[in-house]
Design a protein around this motif. Sequence first.
Motif, PDB file in Angstrom:
ATOM      1  N   UNK A 119       0.795  -1.222   0.000  1.00 34.72           N
ATOM      2  CA  UNK A 119       0.000   0.000   0.000  1.00 34.72           C
ATOM      3  C   UNK A 119       0.832   1.278   0.000  1.00 34.72           C
ATOM      4  N   UNK A 120       2.146   1.154  -0.206  1.00 36.93           N
ATOM      5  CA  UNK A 120       3.001   2.364  -0.251  1.00 36.93           C
ATOM      6  C   UNK A 120       2.849   3.101  -1.573  1.00 36.93           C
ATOM      7  N   UNK A 121       2.423   2.383  -2.604  1.00 29.31           N
ATOM      8  CA  UNK A 121       2.179   2.980  -3.927  1.00 29.31           C
ATOM      9  C   UNK A 121       0.745   2.609  -4.303  1.00 29.31           C
ATOM     10  N   UNK A 122      -0.048   3.581  -4.795  1.00 30.30           N
ATOM     11  CA  UNK A 122      -1.439   3.250  -5.135  1.00 30.30           C
ATOM     12  C   UNK A 122      -1.545   2.367  -6.377  1.00 30.30           C
ATOM     13  N   UNK A 123      -2.626   1.639  -6.448  1.00 28.57           N
ATOM     14  CA  UNK A 123      -2.875   0.836  -7.649  1.00 28.57           C
ATOM     15  C   UNK A 123      -4.380   0.697  -7.825  1.00 28.57           C
ATOM     16  N   UNK A 124      -4.776   0.348  -9.030  1.00 20.62           N
ATOM     17  CA  UNK A 124      -6.187   0.059  -9.315  1.00 20.62           C
ATOM     18  C   UNK A 124      -6.378  -1.438  -9.112  1.00 20.62           C
ATOM     19  N   UNK A 125      -6.918  -1.806  -7.945  1.00 15.47           N
ATOM     20  CA  UNK A 125      -7.016  -3.228  -7.591  1.00 15.47           C
ATOM     21  C   UNK A 125      -8.202  -3.892  -8.277  1.00 15.47           C
ATOM     22  N   UNK A 126      -7.901  -4.957  -8.975  1.00 17.25           N
ATOM     23  CA  UNK A 126      -8.935  -5.739  -9.657  1.00 17.25           C
ATOM     24  C   UNK A 126      -9.403  -6.866  -8.742  1.00 17.25           C
ATOM     25  N   UNK A 127      -8.483  -7.400  -7.932  1.00 18.56           N
ATOM     26  CA  UNK A 127      -8.804  -8.522  -7.028  1.00 18.56           C
ATOM     27  C   UNK A 127      -7.727  -8.574  -5.949  1.00 18.56           C
ATOM     28  N   UNK A 128      -8.166  -8.970  -4.746  1.00 25.12           N
ATOM     29  CA  UNK A 128      -7.180  -9.162  -3.676  1.00 25.12           C
ATOM     30  C   UNK A 128      -7.665 -10.257  -2.738  1.00 25.12           C
ATOM     31  N   UNK A 129      -6.761 -11.125  -2.363  1.00 23.70           N
ATOM     32  CA  UNK A 129      -7.030 -12.034  -1.248  1.00 23.70           C
ATOM     33  C   UNK A 129      -5.758 -12.129  -0.419  1.00 23.70           C
ATOM     34  N   UNK A 130      -5.724 -13.085   0.472  1.00 30.28           N
ATOM     35  CA  UNK A 130      -4.606 -13.196   1.419  1.00 30.28           C
ATOM     36  C   UNK A 130      -3.250 -13.370   0.722  1.00 30.28           C
ATOM     37  N   UNK A 131      -3.274 -14.067  -0.409  1.00 31.17           N
ATOM     38  CA  UNK A 131      -2.014 -14.466  -1.054  1.00 31.17           C
ATOM     39  C   UNK A 131      -1.712 -13.768  -2.365  1.00 31.17           C
ATOM     40  N   UNK A 132      -2.722 -13.188  -2.971  1.00 27.19           N
ATOM     41  CA  UNK A 132      -2.582 -12.742  -4.366  1.00 27.19           C
ATOM     42  C   UNK A 132      -3.221 -11.375  -4.559  1.00 27.19           C
ATOM     43  N   UNK A 133      -2.600 -10.578  -5.417  1.00 30.08           N
ATOM     44  CA  UNK A 133      -3.159  -9.270  -5.777  1.00 30.08           C
ATOM     45  C   UNK A 133      -3.193  -9.156  -7.307  1.00 30.08           C
ATOM     46  N   UNK A 134      -4.266  -8.599  -7.812  1.00 34.90           N
ATOM     47  CA  UNK A 134      -4.354  -8.290  -9.249  1.00 34.90           C
ATOM     48  C   UNK A 134      -4.666  -6.807  -9.380  1.00 34.90           C
ATOM     49  N   UNK A 135      -3.922  -6.111 -10.223  1.00 35.89           N
ATOM     50  CA  UNK A 135      -4.120  -4.664 -10.394  1.00 35.89           C
ATOM     51  C   UNK A 135      -3.857  -4.285 -11.846  1.00 35.89           C
ATOM     52  N   UNK A 136      -4.419  -3.132 -12.228  1.00 35.89           N
ATOM     53  CA  UNK A 136      -4.261  -2.691 -13.618  1.00 35.89           C
ATOM     54  C   UNK A 136      -2.812  -2.328 -13.910  1.00 35.89           C
ATOM     55  N   UNK A 137      -2.325  -2.782 -15.051  1.00 38.53           N
ATOM     56  CA  UNK A 137      -1.014  -2.325 -15.529  1.00 38.53           C
ATOM     57  C   UNK A 137      -1.140  -0.848 -15.890  1.00 38.53           C
ATOM     58  N   UNK A 138      -0.181  -0.063 -15.425  1.00 35.46           N
ATOM     59  CA  UNK A 138      -0.248   1.393 -15.601  1.00 35.46           C
ATOM     60  C   UNK A 138      -0.064   1.804 -17.066  1.00 35.46           C
ATOM     61  N   UNK A 139       0.535   0.958 -17.844  1.00 32.83           N
ATOM     62  CA  UNK A 139       0.709   1.207 -19.290  1.00 32.83           C
ATOM     63  C   UNK A 139       0.105   0.047 -20.076  1.00 32.83           C
ATOM     64  N   UNK A 140      -1.209   0.040 -20.203  1.00 33.86           N
ATOM     65  CA  UNK A 140      -1.859  -1.159 -20.758  1.00 33.86           C
ATOM     66  C   UNK A 140      -1.607  -1.359 -22.248  1.00 33.86           C
TER      67      UNK A 140
END
Length: 141
Positions: free
Chosen positions: A19-40
């Motif tokens: 959480x030190x850098x913001x992201x557009x979170x698509x999904x999050x659970x205990x083990x895994x994070x999915x977020x938008x690539x900043x340069x899609x």
Amino acid sequence: MNDKLINFMPCIFCKIINGEIPSYKVYEDENTLAFLDINPVNPGHTLVVPKKHFSNIEEADEQTLCQVIKIVKKVGAGLKNNLAAPGYNAQVNNDPSAGQIVPHLHFHVIPRLENDCLSLWPQKKYKKNQAEEVLNKIKIK
Ligand code: AMP
Ligand code: ZN
């Protein structure tokens, strides 16, 4: 950029996970994070990462890889169902020589749109005996 320099730099994806850098979170659970690539490549291009830092596939344990690929599947389904993407590319750039810039294992999940004019890498033909030679080197016994 060489491997030593990449491994020395603070990991930007660990910062996103913490959480030190913001992201557009698509999904999050205990083990895994999915977020938008900043340069899609296309809008909706998502990165799926294990929360634990591994630099590549070889470093990661099988449980982590299974957790990540399950989320790749979920994200891919979301792209197909909600962005009307007829398909997607799920890709790991594994090591700098394969195009990996961020040294934290991540899957790119890239929605493919009709006529998006993207092409994959060029393919070659095997020379005489080359397929047998390479097979002997890489066949898993
Ligand atoms: P790779 O070349 O496989 O290491 O890809 C790294 C990806 O991370 C690139 O597609 C970048 O656009 C993406 N990226 C880098 N920094 C960020 C960030 N802060 N938030 C989201 N995506 C990022
Ligand atoms: Zn990391």
